[in-house]
Design an enzyme around this catalytic site. Structure first.
Site, PDB file in Angstrom:
ATOM      1  N   TYR A 257      77.512  21.560 -35.340  1.00 45.00           N
ATOM      2  CA  TYR A 257      78.421  21.423 -34.200  1.00 45.00           C
ATOM      3  C   TYR A 257      79.549  22.444 -34.169  1.00 45.00           C
ATOM      4  CZ  TYR A 257      75.979  16.989 -33.907  1.00 45.00           C
ATOM      5  OH  TYR A 257      75.000  16.034 -33.815  1.00 45.00           O
TER       6      TYR A 257
ATOM      7  N   HIS B 257      75.178  19.248 -24.228  1.00 45.32           N
ATOM      8  CA  HIS B 257      74.986  18.992 -25.660  1.00 45.32           C
ATOM      9  C   HIS B 257      75.333  20.262 -26.420  1.00 45.32           C
ATOM     10  CE1 HIS B 257      73.171  15.105 -25.039  1.00 45.32           C
ATOM     11  NE2 HIS B 257      72.513  15.646 -24.029  1.00 45.32           N
TER      12      HIS B 257
END
Length: 152
Positions: free
Chosen positions: A26, A103
């Site tokens: 991430y 996302h």
């Protein structure tokens, strides 16, 4: 009455841990960075942003319902609820606002259970795997839909 000039930014479970949770997946940017990027991107088109993040599905659904009264669209990263929540999908469908699904990671290149999205069929914009920068892309593309302009 003029159309609202606000977007709702929804971040689902565990996104409050951005910057520290699995940085190899991430990155190191935080939720505050995501919110600021989305706000500054929306401001380019004269829109403001109300941001909500929760680890509780009902809080997110309530925020989506509330958006009916003062938002022109929704940018959402449902986190793990992407793959499990019919009720979140139904809330998005029920408010009849344009939705951008974003996302950070490429969910299609990860575990098989992440390949399916309950949100996909109600979203008009999909941005997957662009990292945090994907929030800016999703916001611009959603604003193009809302305003009917190619330049957002």
């Amino acid at each position: 009455m003029s159309a609202p000039r606000r977007l709702l930014l929804v971040n689902g479970p565990n996104l409050n841990l951005l910057g520290t949770r699995e940085p190899e997946v991430y990155g190191t940017r935080t939720l505050a960075d995501v919110e600021e990027l989305t706000r500054s991107t929306a401001a380019e088109a004269g829109f403001d942003v109300r941001a909500v993040q929760s680890n509780h599905e009902g809080v997110l659904i309530d925020a989506i319902h509330d958006a009916r009264t003062d938002c022109a669209g929704i940018v959402i990263n449902p986190g793990g609820l992407t793959h499990t929540s019919v009720v979140l999908r139904d809330a998005l469908s029920g408010v009849a606002l344009p939705v951008a699904e974003v996302h950070i990671s490429d969910v299609r290149a990860r575990e098989e259970f992440r390949h399916f999205s309950y949100v996909a069929d109600v979203a008009v914009v999909h941005v997957i795997g662009e990292g945090v920068a994907g929030y800016a892309t999703a916001t611009r593309r959603l604003l193009q839909v809302i305003t009917g302009r190619a330049d957002g």
